[in-house]
Enzyme design. Structure first.
Site, PDB file in Angstrom:
ATOM      1  N   ASP A   1       0.838  -1.198   0.000  1.00 43.81           N
ATOM      2  CA  ASP A   1       0.000   0.000   0.000  1.00 43.81           C
ATOM      3  C   ASP A   1       0.876   1.253   0.000  1.00 43.81           C
ATOM      4  OD1 ASP A   1      -2.542   1.153  -0.089  1.00 43.81           O
ATOM      5  OD2 ASP A   1      -3.296  -0.128   1.516  1.00 43.81           O
TER       6      ASP A   1
ATOM      7  N   GLY B   1      -2.904   4.327  -8.772  1.00 39.91           N
ATOM      8  CA  GLY B   1      -2.733   4.955 -10.069  1.00 39.91           C
ATOM      9  C   GLY B   1      -2.173   6.355 -10.024  1.00 39.91           C
TER      10      GLY B   1
ATOM     11  N   ASP C   1      -9.810   3.144  -4.231  1.00 35.93           N
ATOM     12  CA  ASP C   1     -10.543   1.976  -3.760  1.00 35.93           C
ATOM     13  C   ASP C   1     -11.935   1.926  -4.393  1.00 35.93           C
ATOM     14  OD1 ASP C   1      -8.338   1.682  -2.186  1.00 35.93           O
ATOM     15  OD2 ASP C   1      -9.372   1.945  -0.272  1.00 35.93           O
TER      16      ASP C   1
END
Length: 666
Positions: free
Chosen positions: A186, A227, A247
């Site tokens: 993440d 992205g 998300d």
């Protein structure tokens, strides 16, 4: 480290290219001149024997149902249910622990310490249990100092120091020694700290290689920076999959169509997806509260035509038979898991929001097709064989969801599609002709300087190569001045056995240079030939400025709304190919319209990209004198300040006949 193993060929050129030679013998340290071999031993110019590549990951991830509330019992329960439900047999192999497994403690040596009340026996014990069920184990971390649970706590208090910054190799070695197979990386900490996405994730990739050299294991790397760093430009070959959007579902949020559609659109980066590397639009919402059966099928259709990773997020232990059957439909999964490893692309939108997507499948003349109705009313949608790169000869159509044949049809197929729904098909037809280009150079990774295209657009490129080694070899591909992408070339069995892998490449109209180059640390495959075939439904045109001879361009392949258009050296990239629709739009990427910012009608109004809305500020008239006028304002598309340099921004200005307002659609 390996150096690039030089494999020298002696070639003899006649009216047809005749290539001869032997490949390197598996030892990268050898640099030798190979003898020529008899002409009868020469491989065919282009192999038609396709090789399967690693498909997108399938499995289950904890976040969408359990958020931070995971422990040994929760994960065991879900692993058991994957097996007992038949999902594991259908291909769902990964059991991925997301955020919440670790509370951020390290020992004096910096090693991760976990709460053994939550994880009896530690993390190795849960990985071992997952493996005992015939499954693979995945884990979670952050590229920064803190994980997302620190900034956005859900079911547990914020836990500090749950990221891996400063411990990249150490943590990756730890995950590997525990037995994990996959790690999601993440970027919440990375974002707060202002880390550079590309630099950071490439450093993690190098740390993964270094850790593997110590442990003998390797982790699948799943990049999750949403992205923001445009990973489709650089992540192939460094990560195995990378998120392309935010998300699809936030904590306590009801699943909705808006984000589902957004994430699907933003995942369509076809040049980056191939040979085992995948754009990731996020985990599945199938089976979650608020999702109907029809919406579940739509969700699976979107992710399957995109060739996206399929990581279920529902509670597998309590799911309905209906949900299980949707997740395990074999014909839908076959589209997603197709061994060619390519992404679907939009090939038609005759009427606003009635869209057709086509995905090239393994074999010859095989396509998956999605007819996608994004409107509020049922409508007929037509797929034309020619748009898919097939001939107009009769083709057989099959419905993937009902698993029934629809019949054979010449030229095209039309069916009614319900509102906000999709029909997912497979089509078996006749492959259209392509162009073959043979390597005439001595290099194993050559440049093909004479690849021609009759129009700008996305093309299917089959690469003939040999790899006599026991593991995949890598090389980069670069078309004209576009971004380089790492391509993986699996073993072919011997140095004289030629197979093909496929990529989707964006070519300019006319002559293109397709350059292959060795990748540091990897022996090079022997690349012999290309076969290039059009996918006509993707065709567009470049808008070339008169004085600059540069193309209208969207910087760095970004899809972000309000990005201002510019001019840049023409390369044939997807960010420079515009489709002039019957509605008067100039569409790039298949779903972004050239737009007069904020409905502006004054000089200096920025020309940007925006989601196509049908507004008059997104409609343009191409005039016979070379100007392009905006239909709302009547102002001309203008290279600001009459500049001709790369990066010159586009604006609207009163039409004045100057050359910086003259454009050619090529």
């Amino acid at each position: 480290m390996f150096h690039n193993p030089a494999r020298r060929w002696t070639r003899r050129i006649t009216a047809q290219v005749l290539a001869v030679g032997l490949a390197v013998l598996g030892l990268a340290s050898l640099d030798r001149q190979e003898p020529s071999v008899p002409l009868s031993a020469e491989p065919a110019a282009v192999s038609t024997s396709q090789i399967g590549v690693t498909p997108p990951p399938m499995g289950w991830a904890s976040w969408n149902s359990f958020f931070s509330s995971i422990d040994h019992n929760v994960i065991k329960q879900q692993a058991d249910a994957l097996v007992s439900s038949g999902m594991a047999a259908a291909g769902y192999k990964y059991v991925n622990l997301d955020d919440g497994w670790w509370q951020g403690q390290r020992d004096a040596n910096g090693n991760i310490v976990v709460d053994e009340k939550l994880w009896p026996g530690g993390m190795k014990a849960i990985a071992d249990y997952i493996h005992s069920k015939g499954l693979k184990a995945g884990i979670y971390t952050d590229a920064g100092k803190q994980g997302c649970g620190y900034y956005f706590p859900t079911t547990r208090p914020a836990a500090p120091n749950t990221g891996m910054e400063g411990h990249y190799q150490q943590d990756l070695e730890t995950f590997q020694r525990w037995g994990f197979d996959y790690v999601k990386l993440d970027f919440c900490g990375g974002r707060v700290e202002g880390l550079n996405q590309e630099t950071t994730y490439k450093a993690i990739s190098a740390a993964n290689e270094a850790a593997s050299a110590v442990t003998g294991r390797k982790l699948v790397l799943s990049y999750c920076e949403w992205g923001t760093g445009l990973p489709w430009n650089w992540a192939t070959g460094y990560g195995d999959l990378w998120r392309t959007s935010d998300d699809v579902l936030f904590f306590k949020e009801t699943p909705g169509l808006t984000k589902m559609y957004r994430n699907f659109d933003q995942a369509l980066q076809p040049a980056a997806q191939h040979t085992g590397y995948y754009n990731d639009p996020d985990m599945l919402m199938v089976g979650l509260n608020g999702m109907t059966a029809a919406r579940n099928r739509l969700h699976m259709s979107l992710w399957s035509i995109a060739g996206a990773p399929l990581l279920a997020g529902n509670n597998v232990a309590t799911m309905s038979t209906e949900t299980r059957d949707i997740l395990t439909n074999p014909e839908v999964l076959a589209i997603n898991q197709d061994p060619r490893g390519l992404q679907g692309v939009k090939v038609a939108e005759d009427t606003r929001n009635l869209q057709v997507y086509g995905k090239v499948l393994s074999g010859t003349g095989k396509r998956a097709v999605m007819l996608f109705n994004r409107t509020g009313s049922a409508a007929n949608i037509t797929v034309r064989w020619a748009d898919l790169g097939l001939t107009s000869a009769s083709a057989t159509v099959r419905n993937a969801w009902t698993r029934t044949g629809a019949g054979s049809f010449a030229t095209s197929y039309t069916t009614s599609v319900p509102a906000n729904d999709a029909v997912l098909l497979t089509v078996s037809g006749t492959e259209a002709s392509g162009t073959t280009v043979e390597d005439t150079a001595t290099a194993t990774t050559p440049t093909f300087g004479n690849v021609t295209a009759t129009s700008a657009g996305t093309k299917l490129v089959d690469i003939t190569y040999a790899n006599g080694g026991s593991t995949a070899r890598k090389a980069t591909i670069q078309v004209n001045g576009q971004f380089k992408y790492v391509v993986s070339f699996p073993p072919t069995g011997s140095a004289t056995t030629y197979r093909t892998v496929s990529v989707l490449a964006h070519l300019a109209k006319g002559t293109n240079a397709v350059n292959f180059a060795a990748v540091s640390g990897s022996p090079a495959p022997d690349i012999d030939a290309l076969r290039v075939q059009a996918i006509p439904g993707t065709d567009g045109a470049a808008l070339v400025g008169s004085p600059s001879k540069r193309c209208v361009d969207i910087d760095k392949n970004t899809y972000v709304n309000a990005t201002q258009a510019q001019i840049w050296d023409c390369s044939g990239g997807r960010n420079q190919a515009f489709t002039k629709t019957s509605r008067g739009e100039l569409v790039v990427y298949g779903n972004k319209c050239l737009d007069a910012d904020n409905n502006g009608t004054t000089n200096g109004t920025k020309v940007i990209i925006w989601d196509c809305t049908g507004g008059t500020n997104q409609k343009w008239t191409v005039n016979s004198n070379g100007t392009i006028t905006n239909n709302l304002s009547g102002l001309c598309l203008d290279a600001s300040n009459a500049a001709t340099a790369n990066g010159t921004k586009l604006i609207l200005w009163t039409c004045n006949g100057q050359n910086n307002q003259k454009w050619t659609l090529t």
